[in-house]
Scaffold this motif. Structure first.
Motif, short mmCIF file in Angstrom:
data_model
loop_
_atom_site.label_atom_id
_atom_site.label_comp_id
_atom_site.label_asym_id
_atom_site.label_seq_id
_atom_site.Cartn_x
_atom_site.Cartn_y
_atom_site.Cartn_z
N THR A 147 0.85 -1.20 0.00
CA THR A 147 0.00 0.00 0.00
C THR A 147 0.89 1.25 0.00
O THR A 147 0.66 2.20 -0.74
N TYR A 148 1.91 1.20 0.84
CA TYR A 148 2.88 2.30 0.92
C TYR A 148 3.52 2.55 -0.46
O TYR A 148 3.62 3.68 -0.93
N MET A 149 3.91 1.46 -1.12
CA MET A 149 4.55 1.60 -2.43
C MET A 149 3.54 2.07 -3.49
O MET A 149 3.85 2.90 -4.34
N ALA A 150 2.30 1.53 -3.43
CA ALA A 150 1.29 1.89 -4.43
C ALA A 150 1.02 3.38 -4.40
O ALA A 150 0.96 4.05 -5.44
N GLN A 151 0.89 3.89 -3.19
CA GLN A 151 0.62 5.31 -3.01
C GLN A 151 1.67 6.15 -3.75
O GLN A 151 1.35 7.13 -4.40
N ARG A 152 2.91 5.74 -3.65
CA ARG A 152 4.00 6.51 -4.26
C ARG A 152 4.12 6.22 -5.76
O ARG A 152 4.40 7.13 -6.55
N ILE A 153 3.89 4.98 -6.16
CA ILE A 153 4.04 4.64 -7.58
C ILE A 153 2.97 5.33 -8.43
O ILE A 153 3.23 5.77 -9.55
N VAL A 154 1.78 5.47 -7.87
CA VAL A 154 0.72 6.18 -8.59
C VAL A 154 1.18 7.63 -8.85
O VAL A 154 1.01 8.17 -9.96
N GLU A 155 1.80 8.24 -7.87
CA GLU A 155 2.29 9.62 -8.04
C GLU A 155 3.45 9.67 -9.04
O GLU A 155 3.55 10.59 -9.84
N MET A 156 4.33 8.67 -8.97
CA MET A 156 5.47 8.64 -9.91
C MET A 156 4.96 8.53 -11.35
O MET A 156 5.49 9.16 -12.26
N HIS A 157 3.93 7.71 -11.53
CA HIS A 157 3.35 7.53 -12.87
C HIS A 157 2.84 8.88 -13.38
O HIS A 157 3.05 9.24 -14.53
N ARG A 158 2.23 9.65 -12.51
CA ARG A 158 1.71 10.97 -12.90
C ARG A 158 2.86 11.93 -13.26
O ARG A 158 2.80 12.68 -14.22
N VAL A 159 3.95 11.84 -12.49
CA VAL A 159 5.07 12.77 -12.67
C VAL A 159 5.91 12.43 -13.92
O VAL A 159 6.66 13.26 -14.42
N LEU A 160 5.76 11.21 -14.42
CA LEU A 160 6.55 10.75 -15.57
C LEU A 160 6.00 11.34 -16.87
O LEU A 160 4.78 11.45 -17.05
N LYS A 161 6.90 11.71 -17.80
CA LYS A 161 6.47 12.14 -19.14
C LYS A 161 5.85 10.97 -19.89
O LYS A 161 6.17 9.81 -19.59
N ALA A 162 5.07 11.26 -20.94
CA ALA A 162 4.46 10.17 -21.73
C ALA A 162 5.55 9.28 -22.34
O ALA A 162 5.36 8.08 -22.54
#
Ligand SMILES: C[S@@+](CC[C@H](N)C(=O)[O-])C[C@H]1O[C@@H](n2cnc3c(N)ncnc32)[C@H](O)[C@@H]1O
Length: 411
Positions: free
Chosen positions: A97-112
């Motif tokens: 859960t801890y990792m998911a929370q952060r990976i969702v944000e990383m996905h948003r911050v990543l360029k296409a």
């Protein structure tokens, strides 16, 4: 300097990520704690002395309210995490859960066109892969890289564990960038094309021309030495990774001038590798120690890059308009996501008895955007005031403990 570039943030990466613009990074490499249930500390006397981080997980490490949010926005992911909890343990569920929370944000911050490399080991790599499949989409999985190394360990009742796993995903299939790296053929085939015979000291000898070593595109198994105790590169920071490993990743999935982000940067190996290869970088670590080590590493590379920012202030997104915390639609959405519960005490309330609160207080740099809002009942909001969430949790836990004691002792 453009905001967010060549900056080392000290703080919880979740809140730093909340403050970074969407589509900012070309490459994200992360080497998070692996859920090994160990406390890592740097040896006394090393450049990193005093640095330590824990790698053990309980529900306390997780923003529980986030699971509710996940269930609405990523239902498959929420099911997946609950399944991993049933198969493995509650600790694994908390970790994911801890990792998911952060990976969702990383996905948003990543360029296409961006790529993400998640460094882990067999303790949790199979669970993390499912998590990445859920967020990035299974079609965007590129490689499971095996980083193979040698180190001295005592014999056990199994094969020696001598590799880490690096999971490589791209944000999209069509747009992603990738520079093919080459490696020499091994053994005889490395020289086949240019073998020739020479007479050396009266004897016939087989020889090869140096300039014609044959190369092939790189495999997903990488033999790179770990940093031994004598290595010049070694800072003493626990779990420091070799620059050679990061050079490969940075070269493969970014170009000069691109932005490389490491949200668990430790002693900033990724930032140093990115700088050496002419990329911009952003590093985040919750510990203060990396700042000192990074400055030391930079001054060792005299004059290489002094032009960077180290800060514990949270960044604020410039790509979205702030939403007023009293907006009705924000409150209704939060109410749905929190299932009508106060995010402090967990009790159920009518919507008009809940108040919108900044999770990271504005006074601590928390932005006025959706991700930083939660609903609290009046009592919890008053108790929390301008303090971070941990304070409120501590208060609630103490109160619950006291209540339990009263029940036990019949007070
Ligand atoms: C495995 S180490 C990274 C080592 C790094 N790759 C290097 O070469 O030095 C993991 C790092 O994550 C940091 N960390 C753990 N939780 C964090 C969080 N929530 N936010 C930011 N950093 C965190 C720890 O302090 C630790 O430095």
């Amino acid at each position: 300097m453009t905001p967010f570039q060549n900056t080392l943030y000290t703080g919880d990466n979740l809140y730093v990520l909340y403050g970074l613009n969407s589509g900012l990074a070309d490459l994200i490499y992360l080497d998070p704690p692996f859920n090994t249930k160990r406390l890592y500390s740097a040896p006394v006397g090393s450049r990193a002395a005093g640095a330590s981080f824990k790698d053990m997980w309980t529900w306390k490490d997780v923003d529980e309210y986030y699971l509710g949010k996940l269930a609405i926005n990523y239902p498959a992911l929420a099911h997946y995490i609950a399944g991993a909890g049933a198969v493995h343990s509650k600790a694994m569920m908390a970790y994911l859960t801890y990792m998911a929370q952060r990976i969702v944000e990383m996905h948003r911050v990543l360029k296409a066109s961006g790529s993400l490399y998640l460094h882990c080991d067999p303790t949790a790599s199979h669970y993390l892969k499912g998590l990445l499949d859920s967020v990035f989409g299974r079609d965007n999985f590129r490689n499971e890289i095996v980083w193979s190394y040698q180190r001295w360990t005592a014999g056990k009742l199994m094969f020696q564990r001598m590799h880490d796993i690096i999971l490589f995903y791209t944000k999209s299939k069509a747009e992603s960038k990738f520079n093919v790296l080459m490696e020499p053929y091994s053994g005889k085939s490395a020289h086949q094309a240019k073998r020739f015979t020479q007479i050396v000291e009266g004897k016939l000898v087989q020889n090869y021309t140096e300039d014609n070593v044959r190369e092939k595109s790189m495999r997903d198994v990488w033999d790179i030495s770990i940093l031994n105790s004598q290595s010049k590169e070694r800072t003493g920071y626990p779990t420091q990774k070799p620059l050679a490993l990061l050079h490969r990743i940075v070269k493969a999935s970014s170009n000069e001038g691109d932005i490389v982000l490491d949200p668990f940067c430790g002693c900033a190996t990724t930032c140093v590798a990115a700088q050496q290869l002419g990329r911009k970088w952003i590093g985040i670590d919750i510990e203060k120690q990396p700042v000192k080590i990074l400055i030391d590493r930079l001054s060792d590379d005299a004059g290489m890059f002094k032009d960077f920012i180290a800060t514990d202030k949270l960044p604020v997104r410039t790509d979205i308009q702030a939403i007023a915390p009293d907006s009705k639609s924000v409150k209704e959405r939060l109410y749905r996501e929190q299932n009508g519960l106060c995010n402090g005490c967990g009790h159920e309330f009518d919507i008009w008895n809940l108040e919108i609160d900044h999770i990271v207080p504005k006074s601590k740099g928390g932005g006025s955007y959706y991700e930083n809002y939660q609903l609290l009942c009046g009592a919890c909001n008053k108790k929390k005031g301008d303090r971070p969430m941990e304070y409120l949790r501590m208060q609630i836990e103490t109160r619950e403990k006291l209540l339990k004691q009263r029940i036990v002792f019949g007070e």
